[in-house]
Design an enzyme around this catalytic site. Sequence first.
Site, PDB file in Angstrom:
ATOM      1  N   GLU A 100      93.199  -5.757  83.671  1.00 50.35           N
ATOM      2  CA  GLU A 100      91.822  -5.336  83.516  1.00 50.35           C
ATOM      3  C   GLU A 100      91.254  -5.344  84.924  1.00 50.35           C
ATOM      4  O   GLU A 100      91.073  -6.400  85.525  1.00 50.35           O
ATOM      5  CB  GLU A 100      91.126  -6.385  82.649  1.00 50.35           C
ATOM      6  CG  GLU A 100      89.908  -5.924  81.928  1.00 50.35           C
ATOM      7  CD  GLU A 100      89.230  -7.095  81.231  1.00 50.35           C
ATOM      8  OE1 GLU A 100      88.056  -7.318  81.518  1.00 50.35           O
ATOM      9  OE2 GLU A 100      89.884  -7.804  80.445  1.00 50.35           O
ATOM     10  N   ASP A 141      78.566 -11.820  83.227  1.00 46.60           N
ATOM     11  CA  ASP A 141      79.516 -12.631  83.984  1.00 46.60           C
ATOM     12  C   ASP A 141      78.931 -13.932  84.500  1.00 46.60           C
ATOM     13  O   ASP A 141      77.772 -14.000  84.887  1.00 46.60           O
ATOM     14  CB  ASP A 141      80.064 -11.823  85.162  1.00 46.60           C
ATOM     15  CG  ASP A 141      81.116 -10.831  84.700  1.00 46.60           C
ATOM     16  OD1 ASP A 141      82.127 -11.278  84.134  1.00 46.60           O
ATOM     17  OD2 ASP A 141      80.913  -9.622  84.886  1.00 46.60           O
ATOM     18  N   TYR A 190      88.591  -6.707  71.996  1.00 46.32           N
ATOM     19  CA  TYR A 190      88.328  -7.827  72.902  1.00 46.32           C
ATOM     20  C   TYR A 190      87.443  -8.813  72.150  1.00 46.32           C
ATOM     21  O   TYR A 190      86.288  -8.519  71.854  1.00 46.32           O
ATOM     22  CB  TYR A 190      87.594  -7.272  74.130  1.00 46.32           C
ATOM     23  CG  TYR A 190      87.505  -8.190  75.330  1.00 46.32           C
ATOM     24  CD1 TYR A 190      87.169  -9.534  75.211  1.00 46.32           C
ATOM     25  CD2 TYR A 190      87.739  -7.680  76.612  1.00 46.32           C
ATOM     26  CE1 TYR A 190      87.078 -10.353  76.323  1.00 46.32           C
ATOM     27  CE2 TYR A 190      87.638  -8.494  77.730  1.00 46.32           C
ATOM     28  CZ  TYR A 190      87.311  -9.824  77.568  1.00 46.32           C
ATOM     29  OH  TYR A 190      87.198 -10.625  78.681  1.00 46.32           O
TER      30      TYR A 190
END
Lengths: 395, 270
Positions: free
Chosen positions: B56, B67, B182
Amino acid sequence: MTLPDRSGHFGIFGGRYVPETLVRALEELVRSYQRLRRDRRFRSELKQLLETYAGRPTPLYEAENLTRHFGRARIFLKREDLCHTGAHKINNTLGQGLLAKRLGKTRIIAETGAGQHGVATATAARVFGLECVIYMGEEDIRRQALNVYKMKLLGATVVPVHSGSRTLKDATNEAIRDWVTHVETTHYLLGSVVGPHPYPMMVRDFQSVIGKETFRQFKPASRSRSLPGYLVACVGGGSNAIGFFYPFLKKRGVKLFGVEAAGKGLASGRHSASLTRGSVGILHGMKSYLLQNREGQVELAHSISAGLDYPSVGPEHAFLKESGRVRYVTVTDREALWGFRLLTETEGIMPALEPAHALGFLKHLMPKTRTRESVVVCISGRGDKDIDVVKKFIR
Amino acid sequence: MSSKNLSANRLVQRIEEARKSRRKLFCAFLTLGFPSVPATEKLIEGFAARGVDVIELGFPFSDPMADGPTIQFSSEAALRRGVRLQDAFRIVRNLRKKGVQIPIVLFSYLNPVYHAGIERLPRQLKEAGFDGLIIPDCPPEEDPKLWQACERAGIAPVFFVAPTTRPERARKIFARSRGFLYYVSVRGVTGARHGLPHDLKKNLRSLIRTSRKPVLVGFGVSTPDQVRQISRFGAGVIVGSALVNQIRRSSGGLAPVFRLVESLVRPLRK
């Protein structure tokens, strides 16, 4: 058709560009808000708070000295600077605070740049007995020490943000990260008409009390039978402007002007004029205009006024720009200081540097108006917080 | 989607092989240009040789709201070095020329993708040798044109399911996902964590029952022990911040990063 549509879009703008973890919370927020906005008890409780706590309705004042200064249209001021905590921000924090309490949340979080929204949020947290965490860029904490102290006195935890440019946009990222982590207990009390659906709609609705009152007050205040010819408000994220304009959008005869911060001048590259100089992009969960480089990286905004210092703008403003209903213009730091000084000297009212931009625009607007017309300027906040900045420029 | 466009897709093929041989998948996240663009290329090559199944490749964004501190740090560092999307195309093209066949998925926030052109970017990705696209701030219902363009170009869109996703929504996301799904293991942002959320196993089991597509677990996975535990009920893992942290600590030296990746892949290969 009323906007936004069901999926939260204003034309191509708006939407809900968020990590999957937040989708459910936003869907629930949409549902709860749709229910509560029609709930009689919620509405009367909020109305009561706005009247007895925030000090609404705020006056619509005819600024005769300022009018004489230009010798053209009559100038009226919508006095949001007289709200509790000194700015229009409290309209939204009381609304969302009450909502958070009704949703059973125990904790509210918020981002703040200048600290005005942080103070208004910390204040609402006291009213509703909620835990309060405010995210603020390290750089802004340094520049706005007084508001940081106020938030602490109000019992809020102020968390410094060290990432990115250490300003409002990074504080917003950090608040979103907190929300992703504590989504079940926490309400994110966003401070402007930005972010993912339903925030741009919800904050607009809470702020539209400004425009609704103006609508009601104008005819008696002006002793006339018509609506004002012009409304002028400053635009950073755009919450005071949308709240002010919204009830007038369908009245085609009323010309609407949104004033963006041109900072040190549009050519200098150091400005916050996202509508005038930005391009379409996605930040903080919405599609709107954005200051960005060729690679789609967000650029830093600049303005003498910390409240306008944001690289994007509410999606409804982006839509109103494209539709042509609102004209967006710019005013530099220098012109805003001129506006500050003008209102202080003519009317004895010290505006915050944000609405000082709206006043700065009068220099360009007034010569085009006629004595039989009227202009209403939204004075979104008072200037106490900016005195240190002003002191550096005006001797 | 026409499976025609994706039949030659390395990611889809790798997943099909893994299903047949009951092999668990290891997906490694790297920030493009951290510590440098040539180092990223070497890391991908080295990871491919050490049993990593999918890369990725994170294209840094100035405002990475999903993040944690580690990826924020690597993104800021890479942006300061002026990394561009062209760099991603270039190194993947190089790797393919050298015969490196590992599936590579681009991870980026929507704004840089939007700026590159949502119709144009998927074609460019395909031409460069990418296999998939992951955008953490773009749920499947936003910008359908982008996802349509991906399908036309033969780029597999990968979507997220979180612990807060309702089952009926998860089924819709499953239906739209190509390659793998995911699964975000925690309520939170990316970053190494100790232990695993207590409800992970239960959530994952009920999710897996709703579809045949493989579910990879990411966010907070950083130790061989966590990898071992997750591999008992998921199709594989995604590790990011732990690797980026190691890259940061070993300041340019790649050997410690390779040792870490070996130790993380090992529990899947017994």
